[in-house]
Design an enzyme around this catalytic site. Structure first.
Site, PDB file in Angstrom:
ATOM      1  N   HIS A 130       0.953  -1.322   0.110  1.00  0.00           N
ATOM      2  CA  HIS A 130      -0.563   0.303   0.026  1.00  0.00           C
ATOM      3  C   HIS A 130       0.999   1.676  -0.236  1.00  0.00           C
ATOM      4  CE1 HIS A 130      -2.572   3.164   1.399  1.00  0.00           C
ATOM      5  NE2 HIS A 130      -3.594   1.918   0.751  1.00  0.00           N
ATOM      6  N   ASP A 207       3.209  -4.212   8.435  1.00  0.00           N
ATOM      7  CA  ASP A 207       1.179  -3.770   7.918  1.00  0.00           C
ATOM      8  C   ASP A 207       0.795  -4.427   8.769  1.00  0.00           C
ATOM      9  OD1 ASP A 207      -0.168  -2.600   7.098  1.00  0.00           O
ATOM     10  OD2 ASP A 207       0.488  -2.324   5.024  1.00  0.00           O
ATOM     11  N   GLN A 210      -4.365  -4.947   7.247  1.00  0.00           N
ATOM     12  CA  GLN A 210      -5.679  -5.891   7.093  1.00  0.00           C
ATOM     13  C   GLN A 210      -5.358  -7.039   7.343  1.00  0.00           C
ATOM     14  OE1 GLN A 210      -7.919  -4.831   4.721  1.00  0.00           O
ATOM     15  NE2 GLN A 210      -7.260  -3.032   3.806  1.00  0.00           N
ATOM     16  N   LYS A 233     -10.212   0.138  10.585  1.00  0.00           N
ATOM     17  CA  LYS A 233     -10.598  -1.040   9.485  1.00  0.00           C
ATOM     18  C   LYS A 233     -10.872  -2.318  10.609  1.00  0.00           C
ATOM     19  CE  LYS A 233      -6.940   0.444   5.968  1.00  0.00           C
ATOM     20  NZ  LYS A 233      -8.207   0.602   5.068  1.00  0.00           N
ATOM     21  N   CYS A 373      -4.693   2.698  -3.926  1.00  0.00           N
ATOM     22  CA  CYS A 373      -3.535   3.104  -3.088  1.00  0.00           C
ATOM     23  C   CYS A 373      -2.496   2.266  -3.054  1.00  0.00           C
ATOM     24  CB  CYS A 373      -3.450   3.367  -1.586  1.00  0.00           C
ATOM     25  SG  CYS A 373      -4.944   4.751  -1.226  1.00  0.00           S
TER      26      CYS A 373
END
Lengths: 415, 134
Positions: A130, A207, A210, A233, A373
């Protein structure tokens, strides 16, 4: 003949907890929300927790001695504790509140990176990142003269770990990568990637924007040095996220933003930094949002992360099966459910995703259209944009049936 | 909704009349919509009186932006550069004949922004239109 994929239990206990899912987009058109990879909806309990703070606890935290300040501080720090536990960490000093995943990553590049990395040092990222895990490193690379290398993505949407193995011979200082792709849905083998990085002597950043919302991520198990994620999220509010880091590393890092709360002592010409985690939390933080974040984690714990994962895998299986039957539709990324989270991006003939999304919206269906993104990843697949449907615990097979019907309408219009 | 994808939008986006590139050209300008990555280029050939004699667009984008580019170039054929400078966003929206929300408005107006930027010289037109759009 009985359709085997229509035999699932279609009931969804979670949906009723999300007030927004009861609204209609237009009179008579109920919402079908398939954009949770962008942001999730919020359950009643999260909204209520934030309202309780403003109605009953509102005060600035940490410094005050009055009742409201003490109760607000307890609520804020209580949230930190629950989020720390949620990711399997033990020490709340390792859990820093930020605005979001992006800020968490920037905190690492601007403090640890700027003070540690030197000209010519190598940072390994991946082609599927991303922009939030690309641009901060590009900025630091420009400033410090770092080299950037990328683990390639193969045609099936997986990272090429053989190339990664070769890249590690170049002695990287950092390996930073996403746990789950927000476009392909690929769940990367984080533990293996990190183990390999450690053997090569690199610091690792995961990261988890998600992944943490959708399945159990245990910081001890993945063993990354830094983990970044966002509340919004994972059923929580916008404006708050977290950076988890190993204490030994965090303690040696210079502060990020300067101001109140991050200091121990201030003189006219100097200051001494506060202890962890406050050292990295300058100024009045997002107190209501932190409390909402804590409530979101409570909801996820009570729903059960394993059940959420199972539920989403069931939906992905169902959706992939149905989407395959649409002529001219091409799904990006893995088609194996075991390595794919609740994200399906696709192209449909040569119909532009904005047109697809617009027509789906007329049916109340919310999907995302664009580059999500991740422009370099789209370039890698030789497309500019795609349409993405993403799922969460409140979605069900009926939502997917709506999507399929909507896509048929798109094809009719562009026939 | 079905209004948004009127016959003419679908038809012009699938079978545009002015799609292509002009080499050489008198005026050429390209730009993109950062929201969606759509890219558009417009080439013009202009005679001594400043009348547009040939026009073409290239690049990629959604049906709205493609149809908008095609209808816009059809409209400006035979018109002067001054006429283009005087064009307002409403002129183009009238050609399209649809109501658009703020996001899709950018798709529809991208061709006019690029055409004006080309006619005014880089930057000038796009700033002028940005003010108008916002």
């Amino acid at each position: 003949m009985v359709d085997p994929i229509n035999q699932f239990d279609r009931s969804n206990d979670y949906k009723k907890d999300f007030p927004i899912l009861k609204r209609e987009v237009r009179p008579g058109v109920p919402i079908v929300y398939l954009d949770s990879a962008a942001t999730s909806q919020k359950p009643e309990s999260v909204i209520a927790a934030m309202e309780v703070y403003y109605r009953q606890l509102n005060a600035n935290i940490h410094r005050g001695v009055h009742t409201l300040a003490e109760e607000a501080t307890a609520a804020y720090e209580g949230a930190r504790e629950r989020i720390t536990n949620f990711i399997g960490a033990r020490d709340t000093r390792e859990l820093i509140f930020t605005r979001n995943t992006t800020e968490s990553i920037n905190l690492v590049t601007q403090t640890w990176g700027r003070s540690t990395l030197k000209t010519g040092d190598l940072v390994i990222l991946t082609e599927m990142e991303h922009h939030s895990n690309l641009v901060p490193w590009q900025m630091l690379a420009a400033e410090k003269g770092l080299r950037l290398e990328f683990i390639p993505v193969n045609d099936d949407g997986y990272l090429d770990l053989d190339v990664y193995q070769q890249l590690l011979k170049l002695e990287p200082k950092v390996v930073a990568f996403m746990h789950m792709s927000n476009v392909l849905g690929t769940i990367n083998p984080a533990r293996e990637i990190i183990r390999m990085a450690k053997n090569a002597g690199a610091i690792t950043l995961l990261d988890a924007a998600q992944s943490i919302p959708h399945f159990t991520v245990d910081v001890n198990e993945v063993d990354a040095d830094f983990i970044a994620f966002s509340a919004h999220k994972m059923l929580g509010p916008t404006g708050i996220g977290a950076l988890w880091g190993k204490r030994t590393i965090l303690e040696n890092m210079p502060p990020f933003l300067g101001g109140g709360d991050m200091i121990k002592k201030v003189f006219l010409r100097s200051f001494s930094a506060n202890d962890l985690p406050h050292k990295f939390e300058a100024g009045t933080p997002a107190i209501a949002e932190a409390i909402g974040f804590g409530a979101a984690v409570d909801y996820l714990v009570s729903a059960g992360m394993d059940r959420i994962l199972q539920h989403e895998q069931r939906l992905v299986t169902y959706a992939l099966e149905k989407l395959k039957r649409i002529h001219g539709l091409h799904v990006l990324g893995p088609d194996s459910v075991s390595a794919k989270g609740g994200v399906i991006s696709f192209t449909l003939e040569d119909i532009h995703p904005h047109d697809i999304a617009q027509i789906l919206d007329s049916e109340g269906i919310a999907v995302r259209a664009g580059h999500h993104c991740a422009m370099p990843l789209h370039e890698r697949f030789k497309i500019t944009v795609s349409t993405r449907a993403s799922f969460y615990l409140y979605n069900d097979e009926e939502d997917i049936d709506h999507l399929i019907k909507g896509l048929e309408k798109v094809q009719q219009i562009f026939r | 909704m079905d209004d948004l994808y009127r016959e003419i939008i679908i038809e012009r986006s699938k079978n545009p009349i002015y799609r292509g590139e002009l080499v050489p050209h008198d005026i050429s300008f390209e730009d993109e919509n950062p929201l969606c990555g759509d890219h558009l280029r417009i080439d013009l050939r202009v005679d001594q009186e400043g009348i547009i004699r040939e026009a073409a667009f290239s690049g990629h984008g959604c049906a709205i932006s493609q149809a908008s580019a095609d209808l816009l170039l059809e409209y400006v054929m035979g018109k002067s550069l001054d006429d283009v400078r005087r064009m307002h966003k409403e002129d183009l929206l009238d050609l399209l004949g649809i109501e658009l929300g703020p996001v899709r408005l950018k798709c529809a107006l991208l061709p006019l922004k690029i055409l004006k930027a080309g006619v005014y010289g880089v930057g000038g037109g796009s700033e002028a239109l940005d003010e108008e759009v916002s």
